[in-house]
Design a protein around this motif. Sequence first.
Motif, mmCIF file in Angstrom:
data_model
loop_
_atom_site.group_PDB
_atom_site.id
_atom_site.type_symbol
_atom_site.label_atom_id
_atom_site.label_comp_id
_atom_site.label_asym_id
_atom_site.label_seq_id
_atom_site.Cartn_x
_atom_site.Cartn_y
_atom_site.Cartn_z
ATOM 1 N N VAL A 99 35.512 42.070 37.166
ATOM 2 C CA VAL A 99 36.523 42.663 37.076
ATOM 3 C C VAL A 99 37.487 40.318 36.719
ATOM 4 N N THR A 100 36.410 39.580 37.719
ATOM 5 C CA THR A 100 37.085 38.307 36.763
ATOM 6 C C THR A 100 36.845 38.381 35.553
ATOM 7 N N ARG A 101 36.571 38.862 34.678
ATOM 8 C CA ARG A 101 36.724 38.653 33.360
ATOM 9 C C ARG A 101 37.734 39.364 32.642
ATOM 10 N N VAL A 102 38.329 39.624 33.458
ATOM 11 C CA VAL A 102 40.064 40.474 33.429
ATOM 12 C C VAL A 102 41.255 38.846 33.186
ATOM 13 N N ASP A 103 41.715 38.636 32.477
ATOM 14 C CA ASP A 103 42.851 37.663 32.373
ATOM 15 C C ASP A 103 43.837 37.833 33.071
ATOM 16 N N GLY A 104 43.958 37.130 34.203
ATOM 17 C CA GLY A 104 45.165 37.257 35.114
ATOM 18 C C GLY A 104 44.720 37.032 36.052
ATOM 19 N N VAL A 105 43.532 37.690 36.590
ATOM 20 C CA VAL A 105 43.071 37.442 37.807
ATOM 21 C C VAL A 105 43.003 36.314 38.203
ATOM 22 N N VAL A 106 43.187 36.156 39.865
ATOM 23 C CA VAL A 106 43.113 34.843 40.717
ATOM 24 C C VAL A 106 41.877 34.954 41.388
ATOM 25 N N ALA A 107 41.466 35.954 42.466
ATOM 26 C CA ALA A 107 40.271 35.612 43.149
ATOM 27 C C ALA A 107 40.248 37.433 43.534
ATOM 28 N N ILE A 108 39.668 38.202 44.478
ATOM 29 C CA ILE A 108 38.806 39.229 43.824
ATOM 30 C C ILE A 108 38.317 39.003 45.615
ATOM 31 N N ARG A 109 38.714 40.189 46.167
ATOM 32 C CA ARG A 109 38.554 41.119 47.617
ATOM 33 C C ARG A 109 37.549 41.951 47.227
#
Length: 460
Positions: A99-109
């Motif tokens: 998911v971190t590789r998707v553009d626009g992602v600020v944070a992941i829970r």
Amino acid sequence: MTALFRLLAALAYLATVSLTAPTPAVAQSGSAPVADQPSGPISVEDSATQDAAIAVRIRDILGELDGYEDVTVTVTSGIVTLKGTTLSSDLAEALSELVTRVDGVVAIRNDVVETTDVAERLSPAMERFRQRMGQVVAYLPLLAVAVLAFALIFGLGLLIVRVRQPWDRLAPNAFIADIYRTVVRLGFLIAGLVLALDILGATALLSTILGAAGIIGLAIGFAVRDTVENFIASIMLSIRQPFRPNDTIEINGDEGKVIRLTSRATILLSYDGNHIRIPNATVFKSRIVNFTRNAERRFLFDVGVAPDSDLALALRLAEDSLAALPFTLQTPAPSVWIQEIGDSTVTLRMTAWIDQRESGLLAAKSESIRLILNRFTESGIAMPEPTYRVIDLATSSPDPVIDSATDSAKTPAAAPPAAPVEDDLRDVHAHDQDALSQMVAEERQETLGDDLLEKHAPSE
């Protein structure tokens, strides 16, 4: 006014820089580790359209991957929340990195956990099993062709090794011929296996099989080292043929007639009628005395005469008597000599040669001793008698010689009457050897197929 304007411009610039500077992501309870959080700059704009696009993109990606069917994705202000279950913890951890590789992602829970549902855990295994069965069904025609090719090549090898020629002609005996057949059979087996694997496109498997077979063979070789040594010794003995059936041999003190040579041991028949089984490894490394290989054999015996006998006459009589015997050979000629001198005897050693094919060693020796003794008695050559000399310590004078047998003073006696020499000789044929030879023949007839000795094979 100019100074005030410049001060306000500087404050505005600093405020802009502070708002656009990147801030570190803070890991919260249940969220992904800090190392898996996005590290790029965060946009100041909050767009619901962008959140929806991020969620759709992540769902599309997870839809193409196996193991994420029960994962839900929600995006709010660029913060991605993942919930649901996966089949393993490794899949859950890999999800954050994806998911971190998707553009626009600020944070992941990441709240995805490993499932414990039995049906879900077994479902992939069943699916893989169905796929494998489908592959097997698809490969059945090709597998049938591979099996047919293997059967044809291996069957051809079996037909070749079953014929007697040229193996019996090339090999010195049946045992070596069987080894040739085994090697050829193994060669056709490997050739058929290589062709079958090549048809299936699995030739790389052959190196693995051969490597495993080599390691297993090495381990078995160390475990059965004595057996392998015995087998190699059997091959060498069957080629060299140091003895033949019914030969009289001696190996490490064991003497008897050869019954047969097997792939494991040499079987002897002792003079007592017992079987002696000697491992071929021991036979190959031991000193072998073959009494039958040379037809001429020498026998010897000792005869004692009294010290006062005419030794020259005794030597001449013994040599002439041995030479006159019909079963002794003239070449090599008999021989007689004085072996040793004792307290009351002179030992004469006598030797003569016989043809073992015509006479028995023990019978010839016995008859020779009997005739020599008769000839000595006829000629007045006395046999030794043990005597003792008693010395009287009081007078220091020796008493008369006392005969140990009669305890009486020994007086010169007249020579005993000469015994007539028997004109008829006893049979010196080796009847006991004939009986043993018959027993050996019967034993060999019972185990005709388990013998490595060939009558007409070359011998060393």
